[in-house]
Design an enzyme around this catalytic site. Structure first.
Site, PDB file in Angstrom:
ATOM      1  N   LYS A  23       0.766  -1.196   0.086  1.00  0.00           N
ATOM      2  CA  LYS A  23       0.031   0.086  -0.101  1.00  0.00           C
ATOM      3  C   LYS A  23       0.979   1.314   0.095  1.00  0.00           C
ATOM      4  CE  LYS A  23      -3.225  -0.073   3.187  1.00  0.00           C
ATOM      5  NZ  LYS A  23      -3.833   0.126   4.487  1.00  0.00           N
ATOM      6  N   CYS A  52       2.777  16.824  -7.129  1.00  0.00           N
ATOM      7  CA  CYS A  52       2.226  16.993  -8.529  1.00  0.00           C
ATOM      8  C   CYS A  52       3.509  17.765  -9.526  1.00  0.00           C
ATOM      9  CB  CYS A  52       1.055  17.734  -8.542  1.00  0.00           C
ATOM     10  SG  CYS A  52       0.554  18.503 -10.433  1.00  0.00           S
ATOM     11  N   HIS A  56      -0.502  15.392 -14.955  1.00  0.00           N
ATOM     12  CA  HIS A  56      -2.040  14.892 -14.928  1.00  0.00           C
ATOM     13  C   HIS A  56      -2.463  15.640 -16.460  1.00  0.00           C
ATOM     14  CE1 HIS A  56      -1.698  18.811 -12.878  1.00  0.00           C
ATOM     15  NE2 HIS A  56      -2.779  19.056 -13.493  1.00  0.00           N
TER      16      HIS A  56
HETATM   17 FE1  FES Z   1      -0.632  16.473 -11.331  1.00  0.00          FE
HETATM   18 FE2  FES Z   1      -0.666  13.945 -11.100  1.00  0.00          FE
HETATM   19  S1  FES Z   1       0.716  15.133 -11.782  1.00  0.00           S
HETATM   20  S2  FES Z   1      -2.191  15.303 -10.253  1.00  0.00           S
END
Ligand code: FES
Length: 77
Positions: A23, A52, A56
Site C-alpha cells: 500500500k 504534482c 496529469h
Molecule cells: Fe498532477 Fe498527478 S501530476 S495530479
C-alpha cells in the site's frame, strides 16, 4: 468476457509508484509546508510523486480523464 483478475489488472490506477509495497501511504505534516501552495498528485503519473509535476495534463489529454492535484494552501497572516 475477461476473467475477473484480468479485468482488475486493466483498471490499475498506480502503474509504477512503489509497486514493491502492499500500500502506498504518504504522510505530510502540515506544519512542515514551506510555501503557501503545495500540489499533491492524484493521477499517479507524477515523476515527483507525491508532489504534482503537471503530468496529469498529458494523462488527461491522452485518456480523456479529468484528474488534477490536491492543492494545499497555507494562510498568510
Ligand atoms: Fe498532477 Fe498527478 S501530476 S495530479
Amino acid at each position: 468476457f475477461l476473467p475477473k483478475k484480468k479485468k482488475q489488472r486493466d483498471c490499475l490506477i498506480n502503474l509504477k509508484i512503489q509497486k514493491e509495497n502492499p500500500k502506498v501511504v504518504n504522510e505530510i505534516d502540515i506544519e512542515d509546508l514551506r510555501s503557501t501552495n503545495v500540489c499533491y498528485c492524484r493521477c499517479w503519473r507524477s515523476k515527483t510523486f507525491p508532489v504534482c509535476d503537471k503530468s496529469h495534463i498529458k494523462h488527461n489529454e491522452l485518456t480523456g480523464d479529468n484528474v488534477g492535484p490536491l492543492i494545499l494552501k497555507k494562510k498568510t497572516l
